[in-house]
Design a protein around this motif. Structure first.
Motif, PDB file in Angstrom:
ATOM      1  N   SER A   1      70.195  13.696  -9.716  1.00  0.00           N
ATOM      2  CA  SER A   1      68.828  13.444  -9.246  1.00  0.00           C
ATOM      3  C   SER A   1      67.787  14.370  -9.860  1.00  0.00           C
ATOM      4  O   SER A   1      66.648  13.970 -10.095  1.00  0.00           O
ATOM      5  N   GLU A   2      68.168  15.624 -10.157  1.00  0.00           N
ATOM      6  CA  GLU A   2      67.170  16.577 -10.654  1.00  0.00           C
ATOM      7  C   GLU A   2      67.588  17.310 -11.927  1.00  0.00           C
ATOM      8  O   GLU A   2      66.831  18.134 -12.438  1.00  0.00           O
ATOM      9  N   ILE A   3      68.764  17.043 -12.445  1.00  0.00           N
ATOM     10  CA  ILE A   3      69.232  17.710 -13.672  1.00  0.00           C
ATOM     11  C   ILE A   3      69.868  16.678 -14.601  1.00  0.00           C
ATOM     12  O   ILE A   3      70.664  15.840 -14.151  1.00  0.00           O
ATOM     13  N   ALA A   4      69.494  16.735 -15.858  1.00  0.00           N
ATOM     14  CA  ALA A   4      70.085  15.860 -16.871  1.00  0.00           C
ATOM     15  C   ALA A   4      70.416  16.704 -18.089  1.00  0.00           C
ATOM     16  O   ALA A   4      69.629  17.564 -18.491  1.00  0.00           O
ATOM     17  N   SER A   5      71.592  16.466 -18.672  1.00  0.00           N
ATOM     18  CA  SER A   5      72.010  17.269 -19.829  1.00  0.00           C
ATOM     19  C   SER A   5      72.451  16.370 -20.974  1.00  0.00           C
ATOM     20  O   SER A   5      72.982  15.271 -20.764  1.00  0.00           O
ATOM     21  N   LEU A   6      72.247  16.864 -22.176  1.00  0.00           N
ATOM     22  CA  LEU A   6      72.671  16.184 -23.399  1.00  0.00           C
ATOM     23  C   LEU A   6      73.469  17.174 -24.232  1.00  0.00           C
ATOM     24  O   LEU A   6      72.965  18.252 -24.580  1.00  0.00           O
ATOM     25  N   GLN A   7      74.713  16.834 -24.541  1.00  0.00           N
ATOM     26  CA  GLN A   7      75.577  17.700 -25.338  1.00  0.00           C
ATOM     27  C   GLN A   7      75.848  17.050 -26.688  1.00  0.00           C
ATOM     28  O   GLN A   7      76.256  15.895 -26.759  1.00  0.00           O
TER      29      GLN A   7
ATOM     30  N   LEU B   1      75.916  22.045 -29.072  1.00  0.00           N
ATOM     31  CA  LEU B   1      74.533  22.255 -28.657  1.00  0.00           C
ATOM     32  C   LEU B   1      74.279  21.449 -27.389  1.00  0.00           C
ATOM     33  O   LEU B   1      74.555  20.248 -27.350  1.00  0.00           O
ATOM     34  N   THR B   2      73.773  22.114 -26.339  1.00  0.00           N
ATOM     35  CA  THR B   2      73.529  21.442 -25.063  1.00  0.00           C
ATOM     36  C   THR B   2      72.092  21.675 -24.616  1.00  0.00           C
ATOM     37  O   THR B   2      71.621  22.817 -24.572  1.00  0.00           O
ATOM     38  N   PHE B   3      71.402  20.571 -24.280  1.00  0.00           N
ATOM     39  CA  PHE B   3      70.049  20.625 -23.719  1.00  0.00           C
ATOM     40  C   PHE B   3      70.144  20.277 -22.238  1.00  0.00           C
ATOM     41  O   PHE B   3      70.780  19.282 -21.868  1.00  0.00           O
ATOM     42  N   VAL B   4      69.480  21.064 -21.402  1.00  0.00           N
ATOM     43  CA  VAL B   4      69.462  20.801 -19.964  1.00  0.00           C
ATOM     44  C   VAL B   4      68.012  20.617 -19.517  1.00  0.00           C
ATOM     45  O   VAL B   4      67.165  21.500 -19.733  1.00  0.00           O
ATOM     46  N   PHE B   5      67.729  19.463 -18.904  1.00  0.00           N
ATOM     47  CA  PHE B   5      66.393  19.151 -18.401  1.00  0.00           C
ATOM     48  C   PHE B   5      66.404  19.239 -16.875  1.00  0.00           C
ATOM     49  O   PHE B   5      67.359  18.789 -16.224  1.00  0.00           O
ATOM     50  N   THR B   6      65.343  19.790 -16.338  1.00  0.00           N
ATOM     51  CA  THR B   6      65.207  19.933 -14.889  1.00  0.00           C
ATOM     52  C   THR B   6      63.972  19.189 -14.413  1.00  0.00           C
ATOM     53  O   THR B   6      62.918  19.251 -15.061  1.00  0.00           O
ATOM     54  N   MET B   7      64.097  18.498 -13.285  1.00  0.00           N
ATOM     55  CA  MET B   7      62.967  17.765 -12.720  1.00  0.00           C
ATOM     56  C   MET B   7      62.476  18.455 -11.458  1.00  0.00           C
ATOM     57  O   MET B   7      63.280  18.900 -10.624  1.00  0.00           O
ATOM     58  N   ASN B   8      61.162  18.523 -11.309  1.00  0.00           N
ATOM     59  CA  ASN B   8      60.539  19.026 -10.094  1.00  0.00           C
ATOM     60  C   ASN B   8      60.053  17.816  -9.300  1.00  0.00           C
ATOM     61  O   ASN B   8      59.077  17.165  -9.690  1.00  0.00           O
ATOM     62  N   SER B   9      60.759  17.501  -8.223  1.00  0.00           N
ATOM     63  CA  SER B   9      60.423  16.301  -7.453  1.00  0.00           C
ATOM     64  C   SER B   9      59.057  16.405  -6.773  1.00  0.00           C
ATOM     65  O   SER B   9      58.416  15.394  -6.492  1.00  0.00           O
TER      66      SER B   9
END
Length: 246
Positions: free
Chosen positions: A100-106, A116-124
């Motif tokens: 729901s609030e975290i998405a990652s791309l490896q 290489l890993t990117f982590v995106f965070t959402m502020n609801s």
């Protein structure tokens, strides 16, 4: 007479030896040690499509060119060097996860042992997302030891949930002091993806600045033309006013 013959015989015997020594010396003098080939920049990286699915549904989309800049201890050169490597999409495996609030791309390149890993965070609350963390692990052949870095205090690629973040220009994401990532024509959407299409694009500040420059230049040129035309009309009016009827 005998003495002269002996001298000539000695000279004939010494001459080939002298020539051989001279040629040998010249051969050693002209052979230079091989020099290493100059480092060539890899150029602009190819863009790759990297999607992450959750229960069969795409939850993260990315379309971008990536380039790694790393400083490391070189085994062959015995010193710290800086190297650049493009990620080639056809050699790069991709995976990831979403909630729901975290998405990652490896991204993984087995040929050069690069992860290489990117982590995106959402502020609801604000309905915004950003790139909050990057993990990199590399073990290139010339590296004295593997490099593994993590930075979970990043604030890049800010966007609105439901929209994609787009940046046409090259931008640099500084991860740690000795490692950065260059992105090229990046478009990414980590949340609220509908189908297999990006949402409306929110352009980065770099692109907005690039568009602002020609607008400012155009406005300045238009103003200059208006000033010249106005001066011409005023001057012409004054010249007509200077004539008197007979």
């Amino acid at each position: 007479m005998v003495q002269i013959c002996r001298v000539q015989s000695w000279f004939v015997g010494v001459t080939p030896l002298f020539i051989f020594v001279t040629v040998l010396h010249q051969g050693f003098a002209t052979v230079a040690p091989p020099t290493p080939a100059p480092h060539k920049e890899p150029g602009r990286p190819e863009r790759g499509h990297y999607n992450v699915t959750n229960n069969g549904t795409i939850c993260l989309m990315a379309y971008m060119g990536l380039q790694l800049n790393i400083s490391y201890n070189s085994t062959s050169q015995k010193k710290v060097v800086q190297d650049v490597m493009n990620l080639q999409p056809n050699l790069t495996k991709h995976s990831g996860s979403c909630d729901s609030e975290i998405a990652s791309l490896q991204l993984t390149v087995d040929a050069v042992k690069t992860n290489l890993t990117f982590v995106f965070t959402m502020n609801s609350t604000s309905n915004k997302y950003h790139l909050s963390e990057v993990n990199v692990s590399v073990a290139w052949p010339d590296m004295k030891e593997r490099i593994s870095v993590q930075n979970s205090n990043l604030d890049y690629l800010r966007g609105t949930v439901g929209y994609s973040y787009y940046c046409r220009d090259e931008q640099t994401l500084n991860v740690v002091q000795n490692l950065s990532i260059n992105t090229f024509q990046l478009q990414v959407q980590p949340f609220a993806v509908k189908g297999d299409q990006f949402g409306a694009a929110e352009e980065c500040q770099l692109d907005e600045d690039d568009m602002l420059i020609p607008i400012v230049v155009g406005a300045a040129l238009a103003g200059l033309v208006a000033i010249v035309l106005l001066a011409y009309l005023i001057g012409r009016k004054r010249s007509h006013a200077g004539y008197q009827s007979i």
